[in-house]
Design a protein around this motif. Sequence first.
Motif, mmCIF file in Angstrom:
data_model
loop_
_atom_site.group_PDB
_atom_site.id
_atom_site.type_symbol
_atom_site.label_atom_id
_atom_site.label_comp_id
_atom_site.label_asym_id
_atom_site.label_seq_id
_atom_site.Cartn_x
_atom_site.Cartn_y
_atom_site.Cartn_z
ATOM 1 N N GLN A 138 0.830 -2.255 7.905
ATOM 2 C CA GLN A 138 1.721 -3.301 7.432
ATOM 3 C C GLN A 138 0.949 -4.276 6.542
ATOM 4 O O GLN A 138 -0.190 -4.625 6.805
ATOM 5 C CB GLN A 138 2.317 -4.059 8.620
ATOM 6 C CG GLN A 138 3.175 -3.171 9.515
ATOM 7 C CD GLN A 138 4.369 -2.636 8.771
ATOM 8 O OE1 GLN A 138 4.869 -3.285 7.860
ATOM 9 N NE2 GLN A 138 4.807 -1.446 9.144
ATOM 10 N N VAL A 139 1.612 -4.663 5.498
ATOM 11 C CA VAL A 139 1.039 -5.636 4.577
ATOM 12 C C VAL A 139 1.903 -6.882 4.620
ATOM 13 O O VAL A 139 3.136 -6.790 4.642
ATOM 14 C CB VAL A 139 0.990 -5.080 3.133
ATOM 15 C CG1 VAL A 139 0.400 -6.112 2.191
ATOM 16 C CG2 VAL A 139 0.185 -3.792 3.093
ATOM 17 N N ASP A 140 1.277 -7.992 4.697
ATOM 18 C CA ASP A 140 2.044 -9.233 4.721
ATOM 19 C C ASP A 140 2.820 -9.332 3.431
ATOM 20 O O ASP A 140 2.257 -9.611 2.365
ATOM 21 C CB ASP A 140 1.087 -10.430 4.883
ATOM 22 C CG ASP A 140 1.866 -11.730 5.077
ATOM 23 O OD1 ASP A 140 3.099 -11.645 5.262
ATOM 24 O OD2 ASP A 140 1.228 -12.793 5.052
ATOM 25 N N SER A 141 4.115 -9.028 3.530
ATOM 26 C CA SER A 141 4.937 -8.928 2.339
ATOM 27 C C SER A 141 5.430 -10.305 1.927
ATOM 28 O O SER A 141 6.499 -10.747 2.314
ATOM 29 C CB SER A 141 6.113 -7.985 2.602
ATOM 30 O OG SER A 141 6.936 -7.904 1.476
ATOM 31 N N THR A 142 4.662 -10.960 1.153
ATOM 32 C CA THR A 142 5.050 -12.252 0.616
ATOM 33 C C THR A 142 5.443 -12.059 -0.829
ATOM 34 O O THR A 142 4.633 -11.628 -1.634
ATOM 35 C CB THR A 142 3.883 -13.255 0.698
ATOM 36 O OG1 THR A 142 3.480 -13.344 2.062
ATOM 37 C CG2 THR A 142 4.291 -14.604 0.185
ATOM 38 N N SER A 182 7.979 -13.285 4.581
ATOM 39 C CA SER A 182 9.046 -12.472 5.188
ATOM 40 C C SER A 182 9.348 -12.969 6.588
ATOM 41 O O SER A 182 8.446 -13.294 7.360
ATOM 42 C CB SER A 182 8.623 -11.001 5.231
ATOM 43 O OG SER A 182 8.348 -10.516 3.934
ATOM 44 N N ASP A 209 6.827 -4.040 0.377
ATOM 45 C CA ASP A 209 5.618 -4.064 -0.440
ATOM 46 C C ASP A 209 5.683 -2.920 -1.440
ATOM 47 O O ASP A 209 5.869 -1.755 -1.062
ATOM 48 C CB ASP A 209 4.389 -3.932 0.462
ATOM 49 C CG ASP A 209 3.094 -3.989 -0.332
ATOM 50 O OD1 ASP A 209 3.130 -4.449 -1.485
ATOM 51 O OD2 ASP A 209 2.049 -3.564 0.214
ATOM 52 N N THR A 252 3.779 0.276 -0.870
ATOM 53 C CA THR A 252 4.160 1.139 0.251
ATOM 54 C C THR A 252 5.501 1.813 0.020
ATOM 55 O O THR A 252 5.649 3.001 0.276
ATOM 56 C CB THR A 252 4.218 0.319 1.554
ATOM 57 O OG1 THR A 252 2.961 -0.319 1.768
ATOM 58 C CG2 THR A 252 4.537 1.211 2.743
#
Length: 423
Positions: free
Chosen positions: A50-54, A131, A210, A213
């Motif tokens: 998981q990527v911090d989807s900002t 998010s 993201d 991804t």
Amino acid sequence: DEEEEVLQVSPFMKVIKGIFMLLKWASILLWAVGMIYVLSTLGGDVSLDQVDSTAATDDAVSPACFMDYPSDFYFSGENVTEDDGCGGNYIQCPQWGRCHGGLLRDCNDGGGEWQGLVRFVPNEEGTSCVSSDGALVIMEVVQDTLVNMTVSQSCRSSNMITDPASVLLKEQEPYPLFSLDVVSWRVNEASEVDITMSADLLLWLQPVFDAATVTFGQLSETDGPPDAIGLSSEVPEHKLPVPFSCQMRFMFMELFGWLLKFLYRVVVLLTQKSWQYMSNHPKSSPIVLMILVAAVSIRRKTKHRAKVREIFDIVKEEAYDRLAHCDGSGGYAALHLRDDVGHAMYSSNVRERLFMYNYVWPRVVVEVRADNRVRKFRKAADGKQLEHWDLNTNSKRGWQLRKTPNKAPGKHVEVTSSTKRDP
């Protein structure tokens, strides 16, 4: 007995054997490397990292303040004034945010809510939009679903998407795109998310995903909003949880492709070398070619004769056994005897049966005709004049006694229906 021909191994045959030996060891080496690769990738994660989807983040803005955005947005709560430290230093409101009085109030700009779900919320510092927890949960479920669908499609498993209108694999792309409706159905079927997934909800959540991804696209060439979703090409293949059996199939397919390319190059190289030799030695080339053809022909004939000698005794034994158990003195039609022996030995192998008919049986005929124990005569059978063979009575009895299993000296031998004796 016929003298066996001795075949000298030619340099050409040595080269061929060397090539096949090289292919054998190359295959073993490639298989070992593939096994090491497979074992090293067995730990693929079921879900992608998981990527911090900002969607858009800004550095801490203190002591600056945010400009009011949008212009018609008004918040009646606390405001920041120049006396509180802004000093007239204002910057733009973060993406997806709504600002008033110098502060980030919420992150509902342009998207609003979906059944109480918001895509973004202000971070703890109040400096950017990140998010929401609910959006992250849905994003993780969708990513897991896309991973499973991609693996099923690559491995051609039973639950793969077969409708061409719902899946598309573009050239130069490692992963397929799936229809938003199909992905929504798979998410609703496999997950326990409180909210019902739909194509419109996936499009609404698009900014949360993201781009490294998940990617959105179109199944058709027409212009319009995205109607498909899939894994991004930036996702490493070893991150996918590919089953071991599927990995082995991929490995053998790669191995088979490599062997085909190698054999093709060997054939091209031999062809080039042969043509080069024939061009440089126009006089000796026909002689060399004749020698090679003769060597191949001799080798083929040697194998043929060895095979005939191998099964000749078996066919002869079977023929005499049937003659010994033939009742009466009417004899056995030679043509029918051949067919009975052939079908008994090769009931389902037509090729071997024809080989026996054409190459082995003629030698049995010569052997029987030279045997004075067998009476040869011609008579009508089924409307045809056929040669018949009849083994004399004493020979029949001797053959039956010799073929009777577990016979002890002086012990009475019971003759069954399959081993009838002459009266």
